[in-house]
Design an enzyme around this catalytic site. Structure first.
Site, PDB file in Angstrom:
ATOM      1  N   HIS A 195       0.996  -1.170   0.101  1.00 44.63           N
ATOM      2  CA  HIS A 195       0.111  -0.022   0.051  1.00 44.63           C
ATOM      3  C   HIS A 195       0.876   1.295   0.011  1.00 44.63           C
ATOM      4  CE1 HIS A 195       0.775  -0.593   4.252  1.00 44.63           C
ATOM      5  NE2 HIS A 195       0.365   0.696   4.402  1.00 44.63           N
ATOM      6  N   ASP A 213       5.913   4.522   4.848  1.00 46.49           N
ATOM      7  CA  ASP A 213       6.752   3.503   5.716  1.00 46.49           C
ATOM      8  C   ASP A 213       6.841   2.245   4.509  1.00 46.49           C
ATOM      9  OD1 ASP A 213       3.944   3.255   6.470  1.00 46.49           O
ATOM     10  OD2 ASP A 213       4.951   1.878   8.120  1.00 46.49           O
ATOM     11  N   HIS A 214       6.091   2.329   3.644  1.00 47.30           N
ATOM     12  CA  HIS A 214       6.132   1.104   2.351  1.00 47.30           C
ATOM     13  C   HIS A 214       6.738   1.464   1.117  1.00 47.30           C
ATOM     14  CE1 HIS A 214       3.897  -1.378   5.366  1.00 47.30           C
ATOM     15  NE2 HIS A 214       3.714  -0.313   5.914  1.00 47.30           N
ATOM     16  N   ASP A 222      -0.088  -3.946   6.106  1.00 47.41           N
ATOM     17  CA  ASP A 222      -0.746  -3.404   7.322  1.00 47.41           C
ATOM     18  C   ASP A 222      -2.155  -3.704   7.312  1.00 47.41           C
ATOM     19  OD1 ASP A 222       1.788  -2.312   7.682  1.00 47.41           O
ATOM     20  OD2 ASP A 222       1.104  -0.269   7.584  1.00 47.41           O
ATOM     21  N   HIS A 242       7.091  -5.250  10.884  1.00 44.82           N
ATOM     22  CA  HIS A 242       6.087  -4.021  11.086  1.00 44.82           C
ATOM     23  C   HIS A 242       5.881  -3.992  12.568  1.00 44.82           C
ATOM     24  CE1 HIS A 242       3.126  -0.856  10.529  1.00 44.82           C
ATOM     25  NE2 HIS A 242       3.488  -0.727   9.337  1.00 44.82           N
TER      26      HIS A 242
HETATM   27 ZN   LIG Z   1       3.076   0.550   7.845  1.00 48.84          ZN
HETATM   28 ZN   LIG Z   2       0.061   1.365   6.409  1.00 53.72          ZN
END
Ligand SMILES: [Zn+2]
Ligand SMILES: [Zn+2]
Length: 298
Positions: A69, A73-74, A181, A251
Site C-alpha cells: 500500500h 513507510d512502505h 498493514d 512491522h
Molecule cells: Zn506501515
Molecule cells: Zn500503513
C-alpha cells in the site's frame, strides 16, 4: 539462478512500523524474498536500498518489486531504490506491482529527478531509466505468474487506506504470505492457509501508550493504531487458524522502545500460537527450505 528450493530465504530489511527513524533504531518496512531463483522486494520503506546491499544483493540484478500500500513507510524509497540500481548498472527491466497510484508515484519520482536522469543518459551513456521499469497496478485476486513466481493479493482492513493488500507468493513449491498493514482480519487465515511462512504485522498493546506519549501526536495516533493494526496475540490467532509452518512478526509497533524486548513479543504471541515463531529485526534471515516441526521456536 539457484536451484529451486535451495538457498531460498526471507530477509527482513526493515522491521519497524511507521515512518519515523531514531538513533540506533530499526528501519521502516521492507523485505527481500528469494524464492525459486527469483528476487522479490516487498515494500520499499526508507532504508530498503542499504538493506538489500547489506543482505548481499547486487542492485543491478533488481528484479521484482511489490508494494502492499502507499503509506510512506512502505513506498518512500521505491524510486530511490530503482534509481540507485540504475546507477549501479541495472541490466534488466524491473517490474513493479502495487496498488492504484503506484504508477503515479513512479512517474512523479522520475519527473523530480529529470535533471539527473537526463544528465546521466547524455553524460554516461546510460539507457533511459524510464524505459526500464514497468509498473502494474493490481487489485484483489491473482496479480501475476512470472517465470515460476505466482503472486496474489487480498484486500485487508487498514483504514483509512482502501487499497491495502496482503500478498501471497508461491514458487518452487513454497508459499510465503505477507499480511501488509492490517487490523485483525480473519479472512487472512484462509488466504494464508498452509503457507510455509506468514509474515504478519504486529503491535504490542502496552507499548502503544508509551509510543504515543513519545511521538506527541496524542489521541489521534492512538486511535489510528488501534483501528488499523493487529495486536501480537491476534497475529498468532491468524497463524494458528491458517496452519502456517512459521510465523514471523514484522512491522513492529513499537519497534524501538528500550522498555519492550523480544521476550515481551514472544509472551504475547504464545497466548495463541505455539508453533515456530520469529520476531523480526533488521537483517534477520529466515531460510525457506527448512521445514520446521511444531512447537519449535525458531
Ligand atoms: Zn506501515
Ligand atoms: Zn500503513
Amino acid at each position: 539462478m539457484s536451484t529451486p528450493g535451495e538457498g531460498d530465504r526471507l530477509v527482513i530489511l526493515g522491521s519497524k512500523g511507521g515512518p519515523a527513524i531514531r538513533p540506533g533504531g530499526p528501519s521502516p518496512t521492507s523485505s527481500l524474498l528469494e524464492l525459486g531463483g527469483r528476487r522479490i522486494v516487498v515494500d520499499c520503506g526508507l532504508g530498503v536500498t542499504r538493506g538489500l546491499v547489506e543482505a548481499g544483493t547486487h542492485l543491478r540484478t533488481l528484479d521484482l518489486i511489490f508494494v502492499t500500500h502507499l503509506h510512506s513507510d512502505h513506498v518512500l524509497e521505491m524510486g530511490p531504490l530503482i534509481h540507485t540500481a540504475w546507477t549501479a548498472g541495472l541490466e534488466t527491466p524491473v517490474r513493479v506491482y502495487g496498488p492504484a497510484g503506484t504508477g503515479y508515484v513512479w512517474t512523479r519520482f522520475c519527473q523530480s529527478m529529470e535533471f539527473d536522469i537526463e544528465t546521466r543518459i547524455a553524460d554516461e551513456g546510460r539507457p533511459d531509466l524510464r524505459d526500464m521499469v514497468e509498473v502494474s497496478e493490481f487489485s484483489e485476486g491473482e496479480i501475476v505468474t512470472d517465470n515460476g513466481v505466482r503472486a496474489a493479493a487480498l484486500r485487508v482492513d487498514h483504514p483509512p487506506v482502501v487499497d491495502a493488500f496482503a500478498l501471497r507468493f508461491e514458487a518452487a513449491g513454497r508459499t510465503v504470505v505477507v499480511s501488509g498493514d492490517t487490523a485483525y482480519f480473519p479472512p487472512l487465515a484462509e488466504f494464508a492457509k498452509g503457507a510455509d511462512i506468514l509474515v504478519h504485522e504486529a503491535m504490542l498493546a502496552e507499548g502503544v501508550d508509551r509510543l504515543v506519549a513519545r511521538t506527541g501526536n496524542g489521541a489521534r495516533l492512538r486511535e489510528h493504531l488501534l483501528a488499523s493494526h493487529t495486536l501480537a496475540d491476534e497475529a498468532g490467532t491468524i497463524a494458528a487458524e491458517a496452519g502456517v509452518g512459521h510465523l514471523v512478526l514484522n512491522h513492529l509497533i513499537p519497534a524501538d522502545d528500550p522498555g519492550i524486548g523480544e521476550a515481551d513479543w514472544i509472551a504475547a504471541v504464545r497466548k495463541t500460537w505455539p508453533g515456530p515463531l520469529t520476531i523480526g529485526r533488521d537483517g534477520l534471515v529466515v531460510p525457506i527450505n527448512q521445514k520446521h516441526e511444531k512447537g519449535e521456536t525458531a
